[in-house]
Design an enzyme around this catalytic site. Structure first.
Site, PDB file in Angstrom:
ATOM      1  CB  SER A  33       6.240   3.651   0.593  1.00  0.00           C
ATOM      2  OG  SER A  33       4.577   2.886  -0.204  1.00  0.00           O
ATOM      3  CB  SER A  88      -1.027   0.372   1.023  1.00  0.00           C
ATOM      4  OG  SER A  88      -1.576   0.521   0.991  1.00  0.00           O
ATOM      5  CD  GLU A  89      -0.504   3.610  -3.568  1.00  0.00           C
ATOM      6  OE1 GLU A  89      -0.270   2.503  -3.540  1.00  0.00           O
ATOM      7  OE2 GLU A  89      -1.751   3.794  -4.455  1.00  0.00           O
ATOM      8  CG  ASN A  90      -1.141   3.766   2.986  1.00  0.00           C
ATOM      9  OD1 ASN A  90      -1.407   3.068   2.725  1.00  0.00           O
ATOM     10  ND2 ASN A  90      -1.723   4.122   3.913  1.00  0.00           N
TER      11      ASN A  90
END
Lengths: 222, 221, 222, 221
Positions: free
Chosen positions: A85, A45-47
Site C-alpha cells: 500500500s 485506501s492506505e489500509n
C-alpha cells in the site's frame, strides 16, 4: 451549500479521468459526490486496497476504509498488504491526495497531525501520502473556528511534510504553489482580494489569470 | 482509471520503443518472460538497450535473444551463466554487465518503484559487490547501501488480467514481475487471458491494475 | 557409490525434521535422496516458492526449479515473488543452504561464483543465501580435478560472502567452524589424518571427538 | 516442516507469554487483529508489554483493550487517535509512545523480518520524525535511514489456514499481517478455518506456512 461541500465540489473539479486518488477522512470523503460525470477515479485506501466504493447498503466482512468504517468496492478492486500500500503511495503511483490541514504555509509546508500537549493522534499515513503523491491538495476551511489564519508565513505546529503541498482549496479561494511561490488563482463568487488578504497571513502572489472559483450551479451568484 | 480495457496489440507497442531505452523484464531463466513482447522489441530494430532482470536466459529463450542479436548495450542481472553469448560479448568488451546479488536486485527494483532511496543489506559485504558503495555500520554489523533501479519500460508476463490491468501470475512465473510493475514509466503485460473487471476475486490480484498501462493478449496460449 | 553421492548422503544426515532448506544446483540436489525416513524438510527455491518436490513424471506449466528445470511440488506449497523469496532467504527463515564451492578458507570465507577472466556466471542468489541462511553447508569434492587444495588458508577467488560458512562436507571429511576456527570433526572410513592434511591447505584443529564419517551402509568398510 | 498440524489451543499460548515481551499485532483499527489472542494475553495477566502495530484500536476493540487495562509499557504505532486511553496514559507519563509514519512502520517491520539493516525513506524529512536519525543525501534528495523492528511474538489474524500454516487473508484484514509474519521469533495466527495441506492453491497463499509457528481456530467464526 455549506463551506465543506463547496470545498469538496471545487476539489472534485481538480480530478482528471483515470486519476488514482487517496482521500483523507472528513471533508475529503465528500469529493466523489461532486465528480464531473465523465471523470472516473480509482480510490486508494492506505489500509490496503485500490477500488474503494460507496457502501451501497450492505456491510461486507473486513471491507472497511482507512477510517475503519464499512465501505464498498468497485469491480476490479485489488487488495494488498500495508507494505505494498505504501509502495504505491510513496512511489508516486497515487496521482492526488486530498487532506485536511491545521496549518499550511507559503513554503508549501503542511501541519495536520498534532497539536503539542493537546492533541497527538499520530500521523497515520499522512506523512507518506504528502511525501509521495504527485499532487497534494489541502482542502480546508480558510480560517479557524475563532477566525484565525491557517494559511501562514510559517507553520508553528509540527510539520507533516516539508514543501510538498501543490494546492490549497478553501471556501474562499484556490491557491497553487508555482515555482515555489504561493499563487492565488481563484476567488469564490462575491469574495474580494481584500477579504482574502484579511484572512490569510501568508504572503502570496495574485495570478494574472486569477478568476472566479467554480461553484455548484445552485450557489452561483445571479 | 479509465473505464475502457487496457488491451493493445503487439504493434501498438512500437511507438514506445526507442534506441538506448532501459527495460525491466520479468522472468527467471525465461519462465515469466513475455516472449511475444521480446519478439516485438527484436523486430522493432531498437538497439543500445539497457536490460534489467534476473538473468539473460539463453540465446534462444527469454530476453536472451536480444543479447544474441546484439541489441543490448548494458545488462544488470544476477546471473548470465546460461547465455554464453552474454559472457562472450562481455569478455570481448562489447557489452557492459553489472552483476547484482539476486536479493539485492529485487530490493533495488522495489525501492525504485516505491519512493525509497535504497536499502541496507548485509549481502555483498566483504566481497567485490561492495566496491564504490556507501557502507553503514549499526550495532556492529556492516551494511551496504543499495540504491534504486528503475526503467523506461517494464515488460511483464502474467497468466490472467482483467480489463483494468489487474494481474494474476502462475506458479514460478511470478518471480520479478510484481516488483517490476512498480518501477517503470510504462508497464506492459503479456497475458494468456483477459477477463472483465470484477471477474478476479480482489483478494487474489497479485499486481493492482493501476500499475499496469497496457495489456497484450499472448498470441499462443 | 561415487564421491558426489557420498557427500550428498552425509549432507542429508545434517538435516533436522522440519528444516527449511535451499539446495544449490548440481551435487546439492542429490541430498533429498538420502534423507533419513523420519526427517521431512521443506525445500525453498529462490525463484519464488516453498514446497519444491520431485518431478514425478508430469511437467506442469511454469513449475520449474531455480535451475529452470521442470519440478514438482508437495501439498502445502506456496508461491511468491522474488522480493519475498529473498526476504525469506536473507531474513534467516531458511535453516540450511547447501552449495558447492570453488574455494573455502579457514576464516569461513566461500568463493563459488566466478573465476576472473575465465568464468563469470554471476552470483545469482548465492550471496544472499550464504549471508542469510542459519546454516551454510559447503558440499564439494575435497580437491580440484588436478588434485589441488580447495580448502585454503585464504581464498584467492572473489568471495561469495565473508565468514559465513558453518560446515564443509567432502568425500574425505567433515569440517565445522566452531568459535571462528576450522575444526575437523569426521573423517571418511579408511581416510587418515595425514591423507586429509595432504589435501587441505587450511590450518585446522582436530576435534577431540573427531570420529568416522557416516556413510551409506553398502560402502561401510567390513 | 513437521508433517503434523500446527493447530494449538488458546491456552497453549500461555507458556509463550511473559512480562515485558514485545508483540507485533496485525490489524488496522481492529480489522485484522486476532481478538481471541488479545483476550488470551489479557487473561494471562502479563504486563509491561511493548506493542507494535498500526494503531491502538479503541479501548474496547483490537489491541486497545491491553492499553485500557494498563498492560502496555510502550506503543510503537502510526496512530493512536481512536483510543483516548492511549493518549491519556501518554500525557500522564504512564505510557511511552513512539509515533511512526505508517509506510515507514511497514518498511521497518519488513526490514526486521528480511535481514535488511534499514531503508532510506524521504518520509519524515523536515519533520520531527527525523530527530536522532542518520540522514543520507543522494542526487540532492534527503533520506532518513529507518531501522528494523522485530518482536518476540507476532499475533496475526487470517481467514483461512492449512495444516502447514499457509495463510489467506480476507479483504482489508490483510494490512500489516503478512509482513509481521516475517519479523518475530514466534508467529501465531488466529484463523476462521483450517483446511488440509494442499487444499489452498499454492498461487493464492499470502503468507507461506514456514513463517507460521502455530494456528488457533477462532472461537466464533
Amino acid at each position: 451549500m455549506d463551506a465543506k461541500n463547496l470545498i469538496a465540489f471545487r476539489v472534485a473539479q481538480e480530478m482528471k479521468d483515470g486519476d488514482v486518488v487517496n482521500l483523507g477522512i472528513g471533508l475529503p470523503t465528500l469529493v466523489p459526490d461532486y465528480l464531473p460525470e465523465d471523470v472516473h477515479i480509482t480510490l486508494q485506501s492506505e489500509n490496503g486496497f485500490l477500488g474503494l466504493g460507496p457502501l451501497n447498503g450492505k456491510t461486507l466482512p473486513n471491507l472497511v476504509n482507512a477510517g475503519g468504517k464499512p465501505c464498498g468496492m468497485v469491480p476490479g478492486t485489488a487488495f494488498f498488504d500495508s507494505a505494498m500500500s505504501f509502495c504505491i503511495i510513496r512511489g508516486g503511483h497515487v496521482d492526488v491526495t486530498v487532506l485536511g490541514g491545521l496549518q499550511v504555509d507559503q513554503e508549501g509546508n503542511l501541519a495536520n497531525w498534532m497539536v503539542p500537549g493537546k492533541m497527538i493522534p499520530g500521523m497515520g499515513g499522512a506523512m507518506d501520502l504528502v511525501t509521495g503523491a504527485k499532487n497534494v491538495i489541502v482542502a480546508m476551511e480558510h480560517a479557524t473556528k475563532e477566525g484565525g489564519a491557517k494559511i501562514l508565513k510559517r507553520c508553528t505546529l509540527p510539520l507533516t511534510a516539508a514543501k510538498k503541498v501543490s494546492a490549497i482549496i478553501t471556501e474562499l479561494a484556490v491557491f497553487r504553489f508555482i515555482d515555489g511561490k504561493l499563487v492565488l488563482t481563484e476567488t469564490a463568487p462575491g469574495v474580494t482580494l481584500d477579504d482574502i488578504r484579511a484572512r490569510t497571513e501568508a504572503e502570496f502572489v495574485v495570478s494574472p489569470e486569477c478568476c472566479e472559483m467554480e461553484t455548484p450551479r445552485e450557489v452561483q451568484p445571479v | 482509471m479509465s473505464q475502457t480495457s487496457k488491451q493493445i496489440s503487439y504493434a501498438a507497442l512500437r511507438p514506445r520503443l526507442r534506441d538506448g531505452m532501459s527495460i525491466l523484464f520479468g522472468g527467471f531463466l525465461g519462465v515469466g518472460t513475455p516472449e511475444g513482447i521480446v519478439g516485438e522489441i527484436l523486430d522493432s530494430g531498437v538497439r543500445d538497450l539497457t536490460i534489467i532482470g534476473n538473468d539473460t536466459g539463453t540465446p534462444e529463450v527469454g530476453i536472451g535473444v536480444l543479447v544474441a542479436n546484439k541489441r543490448v548495450k548494458k545488462v544488470i542481472s544476477s546471473h548470465i551463466g546460461t547465455n554464453a553469448e552474454t559472457g562472450r560479448q562481455m569478455i570481448a568488451g562489447e557489452l557492459d554487465v553489472e552483476l547484482v546479488p539476486q536479493g539485492t536486485l529485487a530490493e533495488r527494483i522495489r525501492c525504485g518503484g516505491s519512493g525509497l532511496g535504497g536499502v541496507l543489506t548485509p549481502t555483498g559485504v566483504g566481497t567485490i559487490v561492495e566496491e564504490g558503495k556507501t557502507k553503514l555500520n549499526f550495532d556492529g554489523i556492516d551494511y551496504l547501501v543499495e540504491r534504486p533501479l528503475r526503467a523506461d519500460i517494464a515488460i511483464l508476463k502474467a497468466h490472467q488480467a482483467d480489463d483494468k490491468g489487474n494481474l494474476v501470475y502462475q506458479r514460478a512465473a511470478r518471480n520479478f514481475n510484481p516488483i517490476m510493475a512498480l518501477a517503470a514509466d510504462f508497464v506492459v503485460a503479456e497475458v494468456d487471458e483477459i477477463v472483465p473487471a470484477g471477474a478476479i476475486d480482489p483478494d487474489l490480484v497479485m499486481t493492482p491494475g493501476v500499475l499496469v498501462n497496457a495489456l497484450i493478449l499472448a498470441e499462443e496460449n
